[in-house]
Scaffold this active site. Structure first.
Site, PDB file in Angstrom:
ATOM      1  N   HIS A 281       0.917  -1.174   0.090  1.00 17.57           N
ATOM      2  CA  HIS A 281       0.079   0.019   0.011  1.00 17.57           C
ATOM      3  C   HIS A 281       0.836   1.393  -0.176  1.00 17.57           C
ATOM      4  CE1 HIS A 281      -2.413  -3.315   1.786  1.00 17.57           C
ATOM      5  NE2 HIS A 281      -3.303  -2.704   0.986  1.00 17.57           N
ATOM      6  N   GLU A 333      -2.973   3.238   2.125  1.00 16.60           N
ATOM      7  CA  GLU A 333      -2.604   3.794   1.081  1.00 16.60           C
ATOM      8  C   GLU A 333      -2.886   5.135   0.773  1.00 16.60           C
ATOM      9  OE1 GLU A 333      -4.165   2.025  -2.808  1.00 16.60           O
ATOM     10  OE2 GLU A 333      -4.018   3.826  -3.669  1.00 16.60           O
ATOM     11  N   CYS A 401      -6.682   1.444 -10.374  1.00 16.34           N
ATOM     12  CA  CYS A 401      -5.940   0.194 -11.095  1.00 16.34           C
ATOM     13  C   CYS A 401      -6.753  -0.569 -11.982  1.00 16.34           C
ATOM     14  CB  CYS A 401      -4.909  -0.314 -10.281  1.00 16.34           C
ATOM     15  SG  CYS A 401      -5.686  -1.673  -9.315  1.00 16.34           S
ATOM     16  N   SER A 429      -9.838  -5.071   3.301  1.00 16.88           N
ATOM     17  CA  SER A 429      -9.135  -4.982   2.238  1.00 16.88           C
ATOM     18  C   SER A 429     -10.363  -4.226   1.113  1.00 16.88           C
ATOM     19  CB  SER A 429      -9.485  -6.547   1.407  1.00 16.88           C
ATOM     20  OG  SER A 429      -9.330  -6.453   0.101  1.00 16.88           O
TER      21      SER A 429
HETATM   22  S1  SF4 Z   1      -2.323  -3.871  -9.029  1.00 23.01           S
HETATM   23 FE1  SF4 Z   1      -3.981  -2.215  -8.011  1.00 23.01          FE
HETATM   24  S2  SF4 Z   1      -4.993  -3.850  -6.263  1.00 23.01           S
HETATM   25 FE2  SF4 Z   1      -2.999  -4.732  -7.045  1.00 23.01          FE
HETATM   26  S3  SF4 Z   1      -1.773  -3.939  -5.633  1.00 23.01           S
HETATM   27 FE3  SF4 Z   1      -1.377  -2.813  -7.360  1.00 23.01          FE
HETATM   28  S4  SF4 Z   1      -2.867  -0.880  -6.923  1.00 23.01           S
HETATM   29 FE4  SF4 Z   1      -3.551  -2.686  -5.385  1.00 23.01          FE
END
Ligand code: SF4
Length: 515
Positions: A281, A333, A401, A429
């Site tokens: 994070h 995060e 993401c 989560s």
């Molecule tokens: S890909 Fe997306 S969900 Fe996975 S750790 Fe990275 S930011 Fe987080």
């Protein structure tokens, strides 16, 4: 992909199942009958292996839908006390072993009812067990011993089966101990208290379809973070300190803890000079600076997509922008990203929060997003921001993401055809919680579960199609465990709906790369 799952499952056209409970002794049958309240038939099958084998021959042709064996038993492990319940994960007499897939569901339900429960293998023996043989059976992995369950359970064939034993004696309070009478009474009380759960099992039983959302489970950032801790453990040896949970999942954390990772909340808990891994994070510059000051061997497992948001925050702040971060207060995060430019950043949790922004120059407002937000919700907040500040700068590319976006689209695609959605993931989560909300917004009841024992049998009554997914931090094996447990209620037909495939991989940091 369509695959029938058959362990302990019934035929696909199985009607809602009728429950038959086999109890070796009349006293045990009475306790079960009182707790069951007429939800199933209780049969006294007789004491000892010979009578059980004779009954098993009759049972094989019986028309029941579900079979439970319920009675008292001898506890084999030191952590058990009289009155504790054991739910059999499998039952064996040394020659025949029957798997009881429903065990995690029953164990979870019994725990929620306030009963002390252990799930584990049951061993059926030919004679009562004394001290040394009790230890021998425990060394073989069994949790409780009885003299009847294995042949009876085997008679269920392909039909779902459960074994429930209430502990009457233990290694510390064996059969010839003066406390055996009170132990027996405690066991019978527990048996009665546990029997309503068998009724709930029967009410929830039946054939089902599982619609598996694809993609689901681990993303590239989570795989990378776990691999970093594994490599650090291999290369530097235990203990390896990890600041905060490496990813938000109890299974991942417990597994790495077993292998020598020590999870801490703050760097002050890490000894000077030790190795510390920063979680996926991300961390604020302040944390990095403290690690450097303390001479810690720091390895950064921040997901590159989180690091990208940090870089955007630094860039906008350096250019004189007020940077609004759309995200949830308290999430690691968010704390890490806000720490990149605390004087120039503000957190927006809702569209209403936009009114509170006081930029020095309304023409210099930019916004960023936490990577694991619900796409539709975050769009509402950013729209409100652009309404008030039409020139607000957006991030160069989507901050939410690819893994978050894909999993939300995938669960939306299956929720529409499901009576219920289950999301595998831990309560902290963010992306898993967003999947539950996404399914609910699609009009389908949804629940977050860490594993099969969190499934409440009441959720499944009248449910014939279950949509199933897993958050980006939940291991794929948890999904397999959930499907296996559902097969303890009847046949399960699994269909996977894949909306897109993912082939993203992130490289490892230089600190753990092979030379
Ligand atoms: S890909 Fe997306 S969900 Fe996975 S750790 Fe990275 S930011 Fe987080």
């Amino acid at each position: 992909m369509t695959a029938p799952v058959t362990p302990a499952g019934g035929p696909p056209d199985q009607a809602r199942a009728s429950l038959l409970v086999c109890s070796p002794l009349r006293l045990e049958a009475m306790a079960v009958r009182r707790g069951l309240g007429g939800a199933g038939q209780v049969r006294v099958t007789g004491y000892g292996p010979a009578r059980s084998r004779r009954q098993a021959a009759v049972l094989a042709d019986d028309g029941f839908g579900l079979l439970a064996v319920a009675g008292v038993g001898g506890g084999l492990t030191d952590d058990l006390t009289p009155g504790d319940l054991v739910v059999g994960t499998e039952v064996s007499d040394g020659s025949t072993t029957t798997r009881c897939s429903v065990a995690p569901l029953l164990a979870g339900e019994l725990r929620r009812a306030g009963l002390r429960v252990k799930a584990g293998p049951v061993i059926t023996v030919d004679r009562l067990t004394g001290g040394p043989s009790r230890r021998q059976l425990a060394d073989g992995g069994a949790v409780v011993a009885d003299m009847e369950s294995a042949p009876l359970a085997a008679a269920a064939g392909e039909r779902p089966v459960a074994v429930l034993r209430a502990v009457s004696d233990t290694p510390a309070r064996p059969l010839l101990h003066p406390g055996i009478v009170t132990g027996g009474l405690a066991a019978l009380r527990s048996l009665r208290a546990a029997s309503p759960v068998l009724a709930r099992w029967a009410a929830a039983a039946g054939p089902r379809r599982v619609l598996l959302a694809g993609p689901r489970s681990f993303c590239a950032g989570v795989e990378r973070a776990i691999e970093i801790v594994e490599k650090v453990l291999d290369q530097r040896g235990a203990p390896v300190y990890v600041r905060k949970q490496i990813v938000h999942n109890t299974h991942v954390v417990a597994d790495l803890e077993r292998r020598g990772a020590v999870f801490v909340d703050e760097l002050s808990e890490v000894p000077d000079g030790a190795c510390v891994v920063f979680s996926a994070h991300g961390v604020s510059p302040e944390v990095r600076a403290e690690a450097a000051r303390r001479g810690l061997d720091a390895v950064d497992a921040t997901c590159p997509l989180v690091a990208k948001v940090h870089a955007e925050a630094r860039r906008f702040a350096a250019d004189g922008y007020l940077v609004a971060l759309i995200g949830h207060a308290g999430h690691e995060e968010v704390e890490g990203t806000l720490g990149e430019a605390p004087e120039s950043m503000a957190l927006l949790q809702t569209a209403e929060d936009v009114a509170s922004l006081r930029p020095a120059d309304p023409g210099k407002v930019a916004y960023l997003m936490q990577t694991t937000l619900a796409v539709d919700e975050a769009a509402g907040v950013s729209a409100a921001l652009r309404d008030r500040f039409p020139t607000a700068r957006a991030p160069g590319s989507d901050d939410i993401c690819y893994a978050t976006t894909n999993r939300q689209q995938a669960i939306r695609a299956v929720a529409a055809d499901s009576d219920l959605v289950l999301v595998a993931g831990s309560a902290n989560s963010s992306n898993s919680v967003r999947l539950v909300e996404t399914a609910e917004r699609a009009g389908t009841p949804a629940h977050l579960i860490d594993g099969p024992s969190d499934i409440q049998l009441g959720w499944l009554e009248g449910v014939s199609t279950i949509g199933l997914t897993a958050g980006a931090s939940a291991p794929p094996a948890v999904v397999d465990d959930i499907i296996a447990a559902l097969s303890g209620l009847g046949s399960v037909e699994v269909t996977e709906r894949v909306i897109t495939t993912e082939n993203i991989r992130f490289s490892l940091p230089k600190e753990v790369r092979a030379p």
